[in-house]
Design an enzyme around this catalytic site. Structure first.
Site, PDB file in Angstrom:
ATOM      1  N   THR A 289       0.915  -1.328   0.153  1.00  0.00           N
ATOM      2  CA  THR A 289       0.006  -0.031  -0.087  1.00  0.00           C
ATOM      3  C   THR A 289       0.858   1.182   0.010  1.00  0.00           C
ATOM      4  O   THR A 289       2.025   1.276  -0.320  1.00  0.00           O
ATOM      5  CB  THR A 289      -0.984   0.138   1.208  1.00  0.00           C
ATOM      6  OG1 THR A 289      -2.007   0.848   1.087  1.00  0.00           O
ATOM      7  CG2 THR A 289      -0.365   0.174   2.501  1.00  0.00           C
ATOM      8  N   ASN A 290       0.328   2.473   0.306  1.00  0.00           N
ATOM      9  CA  ASN A 290       1.281   3.532   0.327  1.00  0.00           C
ATOM     10  C   ASN A 290       0.604   4.434   1.658  1.00  0.00           C
ATOM     11  O   ASN A 290      -0.135   4.263   2.333  1.00  0.00           O
ATOM     12  CB  ASN A 290       0.916   4.394  -1.030  1.00  0.00           C
ATOM     13  CG  ASN A 290      -0.408   4.903  -1.257  1.00  0.00           C
ATOM     14  OD1 ASN A 290      -1.196   5.421  -0.574  1.00  0.00           O
ATOM     15  ND2 ASN A 290      -0.927   3.957  -2.276  1.00  0.00           N
ATOM     16  N   ARG A 291       1.241   5.581   1.542  1.00  0.00           N
ATOM     17  CA  ARG A 291       1.242   6.331   2.922  1.00  0.00           C
ATOM     18  C   ARG A 291       0.047   7.292   2.783  1.00  0.00           C
ATOM     19  O   ARG A 291      -0.339   8.160   3.828  1.00  0.00           O
ATOM     20  CB  ARG A 291       2.453   7.060   3.286  1.00  0.00           C
ATOM     21  CG  ARG A 291       3.536   6.195   3.735  1.00  0.00           C
ATOM     22  CD  ARG A 291       4.708   6.972   3.516  1.00  0.00           C
ATOM     23  NE  ARG A 291       4.701   7.899   4.921  1.00  0.00           N
ATOM     24  CZ  ARG A 291       5.749   7.880   5.774  1.00  0.00           C
ATOM     25  NH1 ARG A 291       6.749   7.186   5.712  1.00  0.00           N
ATOM     26  NH2 ARG A 291       5.650   8.844   6.552  1.00  0.00           N
TER      27      ARG A 291
END
Ligand code: CTP
Length: 405
Positions: free
Chosen positions: A210-212
């Site tokens: 995923t990402n932030r």
């Protein structure tokens, strides 16, 4: 940017440990140009001194109906009539219960009962109190009286426990008060689709990529659009934010689900704003069983996901807006994306700048327009950035309505 120049806001502070945070709310309101008066309950004064508020606002703090008032009439009636918005921040279970049931035994509760201006409450209490049926039904009663509830947040509480009941972020509180003070409805009748948050790509049953992205920027755009009257559809990747109630929310997990949801809802939209941080690659295959460790290195084969903005093709709305989160050569990359994805505007966000980025309440962005204009915005709350983005969208939609584009 929220402009509340000379708008008259009464802030009621009740006795929660988070009462100190209302000093920050007062400062932010004053920074928008508002004229602020504070009422404190006796128990609020156990947590924070009235002097803090009188020093900040330059006005004396109302605490007692029977003494210390030099005005012409009765203090609670005068303040109730003076207020253009009355906001209770923080609101304890007690003041919520009194206001919901019309009880009036101190300065704040009598003013609330006498006030005909828009009122809002920002609850703050331990999660056990927050979920009590009496509190929940009192909140529903307040809503049925036309009051706005600024939903509390999930997070660490005063005693170290984690749960629902934490006072909403200052930014959300200011946004709600501004919307009540300045009910702009320039997007009435417009349909706006917003995507927000990250996507999550599974690797195996226990792991994912995923990402932030926190979703805060996209949620701010969706909330402000709804407040300005738009019919909003929010396609939301996994996040920890409270779900706004005044819009359609479509939860998704993967980039593919986001793509299907955006394309599936794009028909008849006036604007699409892709604030989501969509994965560009996903694992080529998802393992059925947990991948066990073996060799010293592991190669995961990835494949490209569909570019949603580009795929919108035939369903292109009047206004199409993208975001570009960059760490270097930002303006150049953002300009390229604007052209390649055929956008009307791209919101360029350098996440390395102080005060910008994923999880905070503020952002620093530059708006790049199709006609080559660049608009550098200063450090702002995400809700204020959202308002600036929506100002541009409103103007694109106006131009296309009147055929002047
Ligand atoms: N976007 C999209 N579909 C994707 C990836 C991104 O619609 N599969 C949208 C994002 O929502 C954003 C814009 O495209 O509005 C730019 O996203 P970004 O990740 O910054 O750019 P990419 O085009 O993915 O390029 P790169 O990752 O190489 O910077």
């Amino acid at each position: 940017m929220a402009h509340l120049t000379d708008r008259r806001i009464v802030l009621g502070v009740s006795g929660s440990i988070s009462a100190y945070k209302s000093a920050e709310v007062v400062r932010e309101l004053l920074a928008t140009g508002a004229d602020v008066r504070v009422i404190m309950t006796a128990s609020a004064a156990e947590f924070i001194g009235p002097m803090t508020f009188s020093a900040l606002t330059g006005n004396s703090v109302a605490m007692d109906q029977f003494s210390g008032y030099a005005g012409p009439g009765e203090a609670h009636i005068d303040l109730a009539m003076w207020a253009e918005v009355l906001a209770v921040v923080p609101a304890t279970a007690n003041i919520i219960g009194k206001a919901a049931n019309g009880l009036a035994d101190d300065m704040l509760s009598t003013t609330l009962l006498a006030c005909e201006a828009p009122r809002c409450f920002a609850p703050a209490m331990n999660f056990r109190m927050m979920r009590h049926p009496a509190v929940l039904s009192n909140l529903e009663t307040l809503k049925s009286h036309g009051c706005f509830i600024i939903e509390s947040a999930f997070g660490p509480l005063a005693n170290g426990e984690v749960g629902e009941g934490r006072l909403a972020d200052t930014g959300h509180i200011i946004q709600a008060i501004s919307a009540l003070a300045d009910p702009r409805r320039d997007l009435e009748g417009k349909r706006i689709l917003v995507s927000a948050g990250p996507t999550v790509e599974p690797i195996d049953p226990v792991r994912y990529l995923t990402n932030r992205s926190s979703g805060k920027m996209g949620y701010a755009v969706a909330s402000m659009a709804a407040q300005r009257g738009a019919d909003v559809t929010l396609i939301a990747g996994p996040n920890r934010l409270e779900s706004p109630r005044n819009m359609r929310i479509v939860p998704i997990i993967t980039a593919e689900e986001m793509c299907n949801a955006v394309i599936g809802h794009a028909e008849n939209q006036d604007a699409v704003i892709m604030a989501a941080a969509v994965a560009d690659y996903r694992p080529k295959s998802v393992a059925d069983q947990k991948i066990k460790k073996g060799a010293d290195s592991l190669v995961l084969e990835m494949e490209r996901t569909t570019d949603i903005l580009t795929a919108l093709g035939d369903h292109r709305p009047q206004a199409l807006v993208g975001f570009a989160v960059e760490t270097n050569n930002g303006l150049e990359y953002a300009g390229n994306k604007l052209r390649e994805k055929n956008l009307d505007m791209i919101v360029f966000n350098d996440v390395t700048a102080e005060g910008a980025g994923f999880d905070g309440e503020t952002n620093i962005v530059t708006l790049l327009h199709r006609d080559g204009r660049h608009q550098e915005l200063p450090l702002m709350l995400k809700s204020e950035v959202a308002d600036c983005i929506l100002d541009e969208i409103a103007s694109i939609l106006r131009a296309s309505d009147t055929g002047t584009s």
